[in-house]
Structure formats: C-alpha cells, structure tokens
Design a protein around this motif. Structure first.
Motif, PDB file in Angstrom:
ATOM      1  N   PRO A   7      14.401  18.126 -24.904  1.00 37.59           N
ATOM      2  CA  PRO A   7      14.851  18.147 -23.507  1.00 37.59           C
ATOM      3  C   PRO A   7      16.329  18.553 -23.429  1.00 37.59           C
ATOM      4  O   PRO A   7      17.066  18.418 -24.405  1.00 37.59           O
ATOM      5  CB  PRO A   7      14.655  16.700 -23.039  1.00 37.59           C
ATOM      6  N   ARG A   8      16.715  19.051 -22.276  1.00 34.85           N
ATOM      7  CA  ARG A   8      18.106  19.505 -22.101  1.00 34.85           C
ATOM      8  C   ARG A   8      19.076  18.351 -22.353  1.00 34.85           C
ATOM      9  O   ARG A   8      20.102  18.512 -22.982  1.00 34.85           O
ATOM     10  CB  ARG A   8      18.272  20.056 -20.677  1.00 34.85           C
ATOM     11  N   ASP A   9      18.696  17.163 -21.834  1.00 31.81           N
ATOM     12  CA  ASP A   9      19.530  15.979 -22.057  1.00 31.81           C
ATOM     13  C   ASP A   9      18.727  14.961 -22.847  1.00 31.81           C
ATOM     14  O   ASP A   9      17.509  14.874 -22.695  1.00 31.81           O
ATOM     15  CB  ASP A   9      19.943  15.353 -20.715  1.00 31.81           C
ATOM     16  N   GLY A  10      19.431  14.182 -23.666  1.00 33.76           N
ATOM     17  CA  GLY A  10      18.761  13.112 -24.401  1.00 33.76           C
ATOM     18  C   GLY A  10      18.164  12.097 -23.435  1.00 33.76           C
ATOM     19  O   GLY A  10      18.615  11.951 -22.295  1.00 33.76           O
ATOM     20  N   LEU A  11      17.143  11.413 -23.892  1.00 38.89           N
ATOM     21  CA  LEU A  11      16.450  10.424 -23.058  1.00 38.89           C
ATOM     22  C   LEU A  11      16.793   9.031 -23.580  1.00 38.89           C
ATOM     23  O   LEU A  11      16.375   8.656 -24.672  1.00 38.89           O
ATOM     24  CB  LEU A  11      14.937  10.662 -23.118  1.00 38.89           C
ATOM     25  N   PRO A  12      17.566   8.250 -22.798  1.00 42.21           N
ATOM     26  CA  PRO A  12      17.918   6.918 -23.290  1.00 42.21           C
ATOM     27  C   PRO A  12      16.697   5.997 -23.352  1.00 42.21           C
ATOM     28  O   PRO A  12      15.755   6.150 -22.566  1.00 42.21           O
ATOM     29  CB  PRO A  12      18.931   6.402 -22.270  1.00 42.21           C
ATOM     30  N   ARG A  13      16.740   5.085 -24.275  1.00 37.89           N
ATOM     31  CA  ARG A  13      15.662   4.106 -24.419  1.00 37.89           C
ATOM     32  C   ARG A  13      15.396   3.420 -23.086  1.00 37.89           C
ATOM     33  O   ARG A  13      16.315   3.004 -22.377  1.00 37.89           O
ATOM     34  CB  ARG A  13      16.093   3.062 -25.452  1.00 37.89           C
ATOM     35  N   GLY A  14      14.112   3.326 -22.723  1.00 41.14           N
ATOM     36  CA  GLY A  14      13.726   2.684 -21.471  1.00 41.14           C
ATOM     37  C   GLY A  14      13.586   3.659 -20.301  1.00 41.14           C
ATOM     38  O   GLY A  14      13.038   3.303 -19.264  1.00 41.14           O
TER      39      GLY A  14
END
Ligand SMILES: [Zn+2]
Length: 474
Positions: free
Chosen positions: A126-133
C-alpha cells in the motif's frame, strides 16, 4: 469431506517442496524491504506445514465481496474482489493467495497500491503503511482462465471447467483459483458473492440467495454467507441444474441436481432429505449454525468426493451411481456444518475434529434410519483399525486417511461410552455453542470435555487418538 476412492501418487511431495522454497525466498526478501520505520511485511504463509505457502499473516479478513463473471464458451473469468481486513501488526505490505489469473489493479483504502506476483502469492504494497488495528479495504481487479489444482493424494480441486459450466471446489484449498484470498481456515470471514453467467445457466454458491437480474444475455446470481466461513468452504457451481428453492425451519433451502442426472433418482432423493437429516443432527448437536440450507449434486466424474461447503454441500456423482440413494454421505456433510464449518480448525493437523465427528454422525444417522447401531459400527471398526496410525497430526499425506475418519469416530464413541449419553451430548452441544463461528484445536476440545464432564479425560483421549496400540474398551 468424503471420498469415493482415489489412487494415491507421490506427486504432492514435489509440489510441497517447490511451494516451501518459494515461501522461504519470499520471507527472506521481505525481511529487508520494510517501508515506514517499525512497519514490516506480513508473513507469506499461515505457518501450517500441511499447506505450505497457503494463508498469510499480518492481517485478519472480516469480509469478502466477490463479483465474478464467467463465460463457459471462452473459459474466461473476470472478477473484482473487495476485501475488508484489519491489520494485526504495523504492516508495510501483505500477501494474498491467488493461483493463476492476471491482476489488473489493486487499491488499498481507495489508493492505488503496488502489486507483484510470486507464484501463487499476490504481494500488495500500500502507498502508506497500515498501523496495527487499522481496518482497510483492498480492491483487486483480475481476470483470466482459472486453473484446476492437482495435488496427488489430496485429489484434484480448484476451478474445473465442466461440460456445461464450472465447479470451484476443494479441500484443503481451492478458493485461490477464483479469487484473491487469505487461504487458510484460521482466517474466517463473511461473504457476498455475485456471479454473472450466460442466461439459462444456474450459478450456485454459499448462503442465502439474493435477487437475480438479467441484462444483455447475462444473468447475475447473488449469494450471502453472513456467518464466518473458512475459504475452502466457499464454492461456485455453474451449469445446467434443476434448482429447488424453498424454506426449512423458516430459512431458505436451495438444492440443485445436475440436469444430466435423473430427475427422480438416487441423487435427487438423497438431497431431498437434507431438512430431515439436519433436524435429526440438530437434535444431537444443538441448533443448526447457519441461516440457509441446501446441497448440490454435480455430474462431473472428476469430483470424486463430497465436500461440506458451507450451508450447501457439494456431492460428486459417484455416491449415487446406479441411481442408488446415499443418505449417509448427506449426514456426513451436514454434520460438518457444526464440526468443521461453524467450529473450524486452527491448523490442518487437527482435521480429526472435522472428520471424526462427521464420520461418527454417519453412525448416528444409520442407527436412527433403522440400520446398524453406533455400538455395532464401533465394534466392527475397532477390530479393523491399524493403531500405529494417529488421528492427530496424521501427516500431510494421510490427512484424509482412515485414522482421521474411522479412528476419530472410534474416539468419539469411546468418549460417549466413558462419560455416558447425557454428559456426552452435553459436551457436543457445549462445544458447538461456545465455539460457534470460530476456530479450535484438539487441546481446546479435551479441555472443554474435561470441564463439562468434571473428569480427567486426557489420558483416555490420548490413548484413543494417538496411542500406538489398541486401547482398552470402555
Ligand atoms: Zn468429511
């Protein structure tokens, strides 16, 4: 699953080694390219040695919205999958399983995402990281001619192009042949499935039927499975079918028999008993876990088995050869709706939790239907059992073997003999109620049986499940 006989080969060993090598390579390269600080790639497999390469880590899917179009004339499938998931770690990228097919575009949270293929893995950055949760939506547009999967002793499955359409089916995995998926039973999700086929063909799947509509020579069929479903329990059956739609106990009942099979023969009469058999099983196991019922009999001889696809099992034609009815296989697949579908495996090494109980349900049904008693079947099977083969962790090549099915059923009956009918059926009903919609292990079952019975049962269950010699009869 019940099989109608298959010649074992060793080809799965070669396939396993190849798949494992790919996973190792993917994980190794994934260790170096993390994006945002502290964010890392999700694992490229579920870590289950029975299905190397299958499943993924780093996220949990809650819903699949599938919209596929299939043209039997060209064997071409066009699909869009909208997958809703939650990151279970700070995620820089993640994998989906997808066998064959060409991916045209991937978006994550409505933004274009980078995507690559590595064998049966679709790697999405993805373009931006996906934070946990974080909950996120992945949309995948894809197309191509879907493949079957041939896996030696585990049989052929996946997407089979048939004389009049197609059948997508198979255990332990098959879903990745027709949609991008986290293809392991440890990640269950709800499904909305829309299937567009040429007018005149039926397109059957899991769950409650929705409205159909036709335009320009194509008809869209819609299905919704609201209860969490393991990916191998999804199915797609397209072709000429006699479809019967009704209700049972206030819920939709959809059965279908291939039009090339006799209209009133053994196949039709067996699936017509679905409601009666479900009600019998519910009287033993607790309330039926899903909001629809059904069954599908296909005519393609390559489907040499029946599979407990959720709410609507699929039966191969050989069960009803010479036009004989086979309510036993219907009882087996319907029992899986509780054992395997509602309460699912965490890992394949515990498959006796599915097959031992479904095989035992055949004995219960046979006794109820005026045949041999469960006790008599137990005695016959006890005398015939090879105790060197364990039910738990049977080995990948024996995951559909006798020790899983028959020794599993023997264990269930031994438990019943030990604790008595009242406590035994209370254990089963507590298991199906407390674990409904989730996943479980053999240890979970032992702990629950001990809690409900107030007795120490691990030595007994160990002896019956994995002991190397014939256990003492209870
Ligand atoms: Zn089975």
């Amino acid at each position: 699953m019940v099989r109608t006989g298959r010649t074992p080969t060793g080809s799965h060993l070669v396939a396993s080694v190849t798949a494992l090598t790919c996973v190792v390579a993917l994980v190794a390269s994934g260790c170096t390219g993390a994006g945002t600080d502290g964010f890392r790639p999700g694992a490229a497999d579920a870590g289950d040695p029975y299905v190397p390469g299958r499943g993924n880590g780093g996220y949990d899917v809650t819903h699949y919205g599938l919209d596929v179009r299939y043209d039997p004339a060209s064997d071409r499938l066009t699909g869009r999958a909208v997958i809703t998931a939650t990151a279970t770690q700070d995620l820089s990228r993640f994998n989906l399983d997808l066998h064959g097919l060409t991916v045209d575009a991937v978006t994550v949270a409505d933004a274009r995402a980078d995507h690559r293929r590595r064998d049966d893995e679709l790697v999405v950055t993805p373009r931006d990281g996906l934070p946990r949760g974080r909950q996120f939506t992945v949309t995948v547009d894809y197309a191509g001619v879907p493949d079957a999967v041939t896996d030696g002793e585990l049989g052929s499955g996946g997407f089979l192009h048939t004389a009049d359409g197609a059948v997508a089916l198979g255990q332990p995995d098959s879903a990745a042949t027709w949609f991008p998926v986290n293809d392991h039973p440890s990640d269950k999700a709800s499904y909305d499935i829309a299937v567009t086929v040429p007018d005149g063909l039926s397109a059957l799947s899991n769950g409650v039927p929705g409205p159909t509509n036709s335009a320009d020579g194509w008809t869209t069929w819609r299905w919704a499975e609201r209860a969490p479903m393991a990916s191998y329990l999804s199915t797609l059956v397209i072709g000429n079918y006699r479809v019967t739609t009704g209700t049972h106990a206030g819920r939709p009942m959809v059965t279908a028999v291939a039009a090339s099979l006799p209209a009133t023969g053994g196949a039709a009469s067996s699936v017509a008993r679905t409601g009666e058999i479900v009600d019998f099983l519910a009287s033993r196991f607790g309330p039926y876990p899903f909001d629809s019922y059904g069954g599908i009999v296909v005519a393609d001889d390559r489907i040499g088995y029946a599979l407990e696809t959720q709410s609507r099992p699929v039966y191969g034609p050989a069960f009803f050869s010479d036009d004989r009815p086979d309510p036993g296989v219907v009882a087996h697949e319907l029992a899986h709706q509780w054992f395997g579908d509602s309460v699912s495996l965490t890992r394949w090494g515990d498959i006796w939790l599915n097959e031992g109980f479904a095989s035992y349900a055949e004995w219960l049904w046979e006794e109820h239907d005026g045949g041999r008693t469960a006790q008599r079947n137990f005695e016959i099977q006890y005398a015939a059992t090879d105790w060197t083969q364990p039910s738990v962790e049977p080995g990948r090549e024996r995951m559909f073997g006798t020790a899983v099915y028959k020794r599993g059923a023997l264990t269930v009956h031994a438990l019943r003999r030990t604790v008595g009918d009242d406590v035994f059926f209370r254990i089963l009903r507590t298991w199906t109620a407390e674990r409904a919609g989730g996943n479980a292990t053999t240890s979970d079952f032992v702990a629950l049986a001990e809690r409900v019975s107030g007795r120490q049962l691990r030595p007994l269950l160990d002896a019956w499940l994995v002991g190397g010699s014939a256990p003492t009869l209870p």
